[in-house]
Design an enzyme around this catalytic site. Structure first.
Site, PDB file in Angstrom:
ATOM      1  CD  GLU A   1      43.665  32.039  47.071  1.00 53.45           C
ATOM      2  OE1 GLU A   1      44.715  32.676  47.330  1.00 53.45           O
ATOM      3  OE2 GLU A   1      42.540  32.556  47.075  1.00 53.45           O
TER       4      GLU A   1
ATOM      5  CG  ASN B   1      50.402  39.896  47.348  1.00 52.96           C
ATOM      6  OD1 ASN B   1      49.922  40.298  46.293  1.00 52.96           O
ATOM      7  ND2 ASN B   1      50.894  40.729  48.244  1.00 52.96           N
TER       8      ASN B   1
ATOM      9  CG  HIS C   1      44.025  30.846  52.573  1.00 50.52           C
ATOM     10  ND1 HIS C   1      43.457  29.994  51.655  1.00 50.52           N
ATOM     11  CD2 HIS C   1      44.273  32.003  51.905  1.00 50.52           C
ATOM     12  CE1 HIS C   1      43.372  30.600  50.484  1.00 50.52           C
ATOM     13  NE2 HIS C   1      43.874  31.824  50.609  1.00 50.52           N
TER      14      HIS C   1
ATOM     15  CG  HIS D   1      48.401  31.212  49.821  1.00 52.01           C
ATOM     16  ND1 HIS D   1      48.285  32.135  50.839  1.00 52.01           N
ATOM     17  CD2 HIS D   1      47.504  31.564  48.869  1.00 52.01           C
ATOM     18  CE1 HIS D   1      47.335  33.004  50.510  1.00 52.01           C
ATOM     19  NE2 HIS D   1      46.856  32.683  49.322  1.00 52.01           N
TER      20      HIS D   1
ATOM     21  CG  HIS E   1      46.922  42.560  47.605  1.00 46.81           C
ATOM     22  ND1 HIS E   1      45.745  43.263  47.766  1.00 46.81           N
ATOM     23  CD2 HIS E   1      46.749  41.366  48.215  1.00 46.81           C
ATOM     24  CE1 HIS E   1      44.893  42.513  48.451  1.00 46.81           C
ATOM     25  NE2 HIS E   1      45.470  41.370  48.733  1.00 46.81           N
TER      26      HIS E   1
ATOM     27  CG  ASP F   1      42.543  37.726  46.532  1.00 45.82           C
ATOM     28  OD1 ASP F   1      41.802  36.728  46.635  1.00 45.82           O
ATOM     29  OD2 ASP F   1      43.440  37.982  47.371  1.00 45.82           O
TER      30      ASP F   1
END
Length: 376
Positions: A120, A208, A132, A184, A240, A263
């Site tokens: 990921e 998300n 992240h 992302h 989420h 996740d």
């Protein structure tokens, strides 16, 4: 081995009073039980989770070795996950290489639940990084492409931001047999669609960390919902994603293109409340994981709870939610020939639910599992 069950969920519908004949860990026949006594309850296929950062106190980034992977896998097996992709969150190239080596080791040993790996990142958009680490987010290099393209890792899934990589990179990954998901990212609808046309086939945790659906800018969410063939991972922990947003996505995408993911972080299967994570700390508050600033940081969700949330709270049928937890992720990863459903030729990864939908028994390759026990 012969298994007679009151109710069995199969791709051809729900069968009553049914016998499964299992040889060498594979279903070889499905037939009526006749007058034979049957076990009460409902038999469903084992779960397939494509996004597992950790479990059993292990975070893959922090312990990228075979023994830790096995511990992580055992933790999730207790909740019915019989197939999984351990997931490396955005990290440096040396960490990617170590993670790949660890995965290659367990794949070579034919680990019964680990079927590949999910990277990921790190090729994401800093604006949508979530938890992240921004300092590791970057553009891809040839040496990193080589890691992702290794042929000894089982099935490989890579999440990229289509506004941080060009379509040529996506084509290279797909040509190497890698499954590419989009996430992302602040990509426009057009950028997301171009990535899908280049071979990307899914979206990582829909809604998300991605550009939202708006009236004049469909964004990544719009692309995900509008592209009928794209698969969408969905974290149904009610933190989420709002339950009704999750329900809308499932109704739009159908159970054949929506896959439940956890996740999950190291907390699953433990009483861990705090975890050091790069330059921050992940805190557990009930069934929610956040940084001290309140940013969601993965989950402590397990696949069985995700299934129950979809069934009990969102109102989808047990066959539908079972499909999203098993068959659909297997299809996404190209493993549907042997994993993800109850049919002749399938690996006998099975879960027996009692009438209250509690897990009563888990079978892995036809063998009953106790307390996460895995026999290699």
């Amino acid at each position: 081995m012969k298994m007679c069950v009151q109710r069995v969920i199969t791709p051809n519908g729900v069968l009553e009073n049914t016998s499964l004949i299992i040889e060498n860990g594979v279903i070889v026949a499905i037939e009526l039980a006749g007058s034979e006594p049957v076990q009460a309850g409902t038999l469903i296929p084992g779960y397939f989770d494509t996004q597992v950062n950790g479990g059993g106190g292990v975070l893959f980034n922090q312990q990228p070795d075979a023994a830790s992977l096995d511990k992580l896998a055992r933790a999730h097996l207790c909740f019915g996950t019989t197939s999984m992709l351990p997931t490396l969150i955005t990290d440096g190239e040396p960490a990617m290489a170590r993670a790949a080596d660890a995965i290659a080791e367990v794949i070579a040993e034919d680990h019964p639940t680990i079927v590949g790996v999910h990277f990921e990142g790190p090729f994401l958009n800093v604006a949508k990084k979530g938890v992240h680490e921004a300092g590791f987010i970057r553009h891809p290099k040839d040496s990193e492409l080589a890691i992702l393209s290794r042929q000894d890792l089982g099935r490989v899934l890579v999440t990229v931001a289509p506004d941080n990589v060009d379509v040529g990179f996506i084509r290279e990954l797909v040509a190497a047999g890698v499954v590419v998901a989009l996430g992302h990212s602040n990509a426009t609808y057009e950028q997301a669609m171009a990535a899908l046309q280049a071979g990307a086939s899914g979206f990582t945790h829909l809604y998300n960390a991605m550009s939202a659906l708006q009236s004049r800018e469909p964004g990544m969410v719009g692309a995900a919902l509008n592209h009928s063939d794209a698969y969408c991972g969905l974290i149904v922990d009610h933190h989420h994603v709002h339950p009704q947003s999750a329900a809308l996505a499932i109704k739009t995408k159908t159970a054949q293109r929506t896959m439940l993911v956890t996740d999950a972080m190291a907390h699953v299967g433990t009483d861990l409340t705090e975890l050091a994570f790069f330059n921050t700390v992940i805190e557990r508050h009930g069934d929610k994981l956040v940084t001290p600033e309140g940013t969601l940081a993965g989950s402590c969700l397990d696949m069985h709870t995700a299934l129950l949330n979809c069934h009990r709270d969102l109102g989808f049928t047990l066959p539908e939610v079972s499909t999203m937890a098993s068959h659909t992720p297997a299809c996404f990863m190209g493993k549907e020939e042997h994993l993800g459903s109850i049919a002749v030729g399938q690996t006998a990864n099975l879960i027996l639910l009692d009438d209250a939908l509690n897990i009563e028994t888990i079978w892995l390759r036809g063998n009953a599992v106790a307390n996460g026990e895995i026999t290699l």
